[in-house]
Design an enzyme around this catalytic site. Structure first.
Site, short mmCIF file in Angstrom:
data_model
loop_
_atom_site.label_atom_id
_atom_site.label_comp_id
_atom_site.label_asym_id
_atom_site.label_seq_id
_atom_site.Cartn_x
_atom_site.Cartn_y
_atom_site.Cartn_z
N GLU A 198 0.32 -0.87 -4.62
CA GLU A 198 -0.96 -0.13 -4.78
C GLU A 198 -0.63 1.37 -4.73
O GLU A 198 0.37 1.93 -4.18
CB GLU A 198 -1.59 -0.40 -3.59
CG GLU A 198 -3.16 0.43 -3.67
CD GLU A 198 -3.14 1.58 -2.92
OE1 GLU A 198 -4.10 2.11 -2.88
OE2 GLU A 198 -2.15 2.18 -2.28
N ASP A 216 0.47 -1.49 4.62
CA ASP A 216 1.77 -0.82 4.86
C ASP A 216 2.98 -1.40 5.03
O ASP A 216 4.06 -0.78 4.69
CB ASP A 216 1.38 0.44 5.82
CG ASP A 216 0.26 1.34 5.43
OD1 ASP A 216 -0.17 1.41 4.14
OD2 ASP A 216 -0.26 1.93 6.37
N HIS A 237 -1.19 10.33 -2.34
CA HIS A 237 -2.60 9.91 -2.04
C HIS A 237 -3.62 11.02 -1.92
O HIS A 237 -4.66 10.91 -2.23
CB HIS A 237 -2.14 9.44 -0.66
CG HIS A 237 -3.66 8.99 0.00
ND1 HIS A 237 -4.59 9.69 0.88
CD2 HIS A 237 -4.27 7.82 0.04
CE1 HIS A 237 -5.54 9.04 1.39
NE2 HIS A 237 -5.56 7.88 0.75
N HIS A 258 0.80 -1.18 0.04
CA HIS A 258 -0.07 -0.05 -0.10
C HIS A 258 0.83 1.27 -0.29
O HIS A 258 1.41 1.40 1.08
CB HIS A 258 -0.73 0.07 1.25
CG HIS A 258 -1.93 1.09 1.33
ND1 HIS A 258 -1.98 1.93 2.37
CD2 HIS A 258 -2.96 1.43 0.68
CE1 HIS A 258 -3.04 2.87 2.45
NE2 HIS A 258 -3.66 2.46 1.42
N ARG A 259 0.83 2.01 -1.21
CA ARG A 259 1.71 3.17 -1.21
C ARG A 259 3.35 2.93 -1.17
O ARG A 259 3.88 3.67 -0.70
CB ARG A 259 1.29 4.34 -0.51
CG ARG A 259 -0.08 4.67 -0.26
CD ARG A 259 -0.62 5.53 1.03
NE ARG A 259 -1.87 5.60 1.27
CZ ARG A 259 -2.36 6.31 2.22
NH1 ARG A 259 -1.71 7.27 2.85
NH2 ARG A 259 -3.55 6.13 2.73
N GLU A 313 -5.61 3.22 -7.75
CA GLU A 313 -6.75 3.78 -7.50
C GLU A 313 -6.88 5.09 -7.90
O GLU A 313 -5.92 5.93 -7.64
CB GLU A 313 -6.79 3.95 -5.66
CG GLU A 313 -8.03 4.63 -5.30
CD GLU A 313 -8.00 4.45 -3.75
OE1 GLU A 313 -7.39 4.22 -3.00
OE2 GLU A 313 -8.98 5.36 -3.42
N ASP A 323 -1.92 5.68 -5.77
CA ASP A 323 -3.02 6.49 -5.95
C ASP A 323 -2.97 7.51 -7.02
O ASP A 323 -1.72 8.28 -7.00
CB ASP A 323 -3.14 7.33 -4.65
CG ASP A 323 -3.41 6.21 -3.42
OD1 ASP A 323 -4.57 5.52 -3.20
OD2 ASP A 323 -2.54 6.39 -2.51
N LYS A 334 -8.38 8.49 -7.29
CA LYS A 334 -8.99 9.39 -6.39
C LYS A 334 -9.63 10.22 -6.89
O LYS A 334 -9.14 11.23 -7.88
CB LYS A 334 -7.68 9.79 -5.56
CG LYS A 334 -6.83 8.95 -4.73
CD LYS A 334 -7.77 8.74 -3.64
CE LYS A 334 -6.93 7.82 -2.44
NZ LYS A 334 -7.80 7.18 -1.48
O1 G3P Z 1 -6.32 0.16 -1.72
C1 G3P Z 1 -7.24 0.75 -0.68
C2 G3P Z 1 -6.95 1.77 0.03
O2 G3P Z 1 -5.70 2.64 -0.61
C3 G3P Z 1 -7.96 2.71 0.02
O3 G3P Z 1 -7.71 3.68 1.11
O4 G3P Z 1 -7.33 6.02 1.46
O5 G3P Z 1 -5.67 4.49 1.84
O6 G3P Z 1 -6.30 5.23 -0.46
P1 G3P Z 1 -6.71 4.94 0.95
CA CA Z 2 -5.17 4.00 -2.13
#
Ligand code: G3P
Ligand code: CA
Length: 244
Positions: A38, A236, A53, A11-12, A113, A40, A115
């Site tokens: 992942e 994360d 993000h 995640h990120r 993702e 954004d 956004k």
């Molecule tokens: O991949 C799902 C998750 O990233 C969604 O929430 O706010 O961390 O982008 P957020």
């Molecule tokens: Ca995300």
């Protein structure tokens, strides 16, 4: 050894240790045995896709202001590492195109993702154009959003990337998603992990929807989720979940 039980999504990037959505965080994650990276995406004033993000630079840079009001070149003048620690000084913002090159180089899957698409008219078409130009393998891409309409728009183009709908815990109506309807255009239903129950996952699977909850940074929580039969976790801390 691969992650035989569930998919691990960074995640990120390796964002527990590095400034999120930066090259250093991505490279650290890509060197692990992860399944997906992942990211954004947002759109700049000069129509470039950029990886960050928030819809502003306030939290993760030394500047202030909305992404949509900056050109790519202006965004690149800011520092995106310092907020996480002096040792990360000098991390820049990345263009989406650069991340595509990176995942191709490491041969990893990418979970993208979209956004706040309501702020960025045309973001879906631009994303598809850049994916096509980069000649990324379709099977290596999943596009997701909290905004179902944005995902439906992509589905309507007929492209064969996998698509996903994100479900937030904040919005009550999302707690009872219409699995059957979502399954007509998506392949993933990715909820806040607090919404996951065995029944949730079983219903999703009944409609051929895969479930990868976010954001799971704890082994005790992940063990419970795995018992619910999830397909992956968005974390994360991919370093504590994959056999690296
Ligand atoms: O991949 C799902 C998750 O990233 C969604 O929430 O706010 O961390 O982008 P957020
Ligand atoms: Ca995300």
């Amino acid at each position: 050894m691969t992650n035989s039980q569930i998919k691990v999504v960074a995640h990120r990037g390796l964002s527990s240790k590095y400034p999120e959505n930066t090259l250093i965080a991505y490279e650290a994650a890509l060197q692990l045995n992860i399944d997906y990276l992942e990211i954004d995406i947002h759109k700049t004033a000069d129509n470039k896709l950029v990886v960050i993000h928030d819809d502003s630079v306030d939290r993760t840079s030394n500047g202030t202001g909305k992404i949509k009001d900056y050109t790519m070149e202006q965004l690149q003048q800011l520092d995106y590492g310092l907020w996480k620690g002096e040792s990360f000084r000098g991390q820049t913002i990345l263009e989406f195109k650069d991340v595509l090159k990176l995942v191709k180089q490491y041969n990893k899957k990418l979970l993208i993702e979209i956004k706040k698409p309501e702020q960025y008219p045309g973001i879906e078409q631009l994303l598809l154009k850049q994916l096509k130009e980069a000649q990324v393998q379709h099977s290596n891409i999943v596009i997701q959003s909290f905004d179902m309409e944005s995902i439906k728009k992509i589905y309507a183009t007929g492209v064969n990337y996998k698509l996903g709908v994100l479900i937030s815990a904040k919005k009550y109506w999302y707690r009872r998603p219409n699995f059957k309807k979502i399954a007509t255009f998506a392949h993933f239903l990715n909820p806040n992990y607090k919404l996951v129950t065995t029944k949730f996952v079983a219903t999703a699977h009944k409609y051929n929807l895969k479930v990868m909850p976010y954001t799971v940074n704890d082994k005790v929580i992940s063990a419970k989720l795995i018992k619910s039969n999830i397909d992956g976790i968005i974390t994360d801390a991919p370093d504590i979940f994959c056999d690296c």
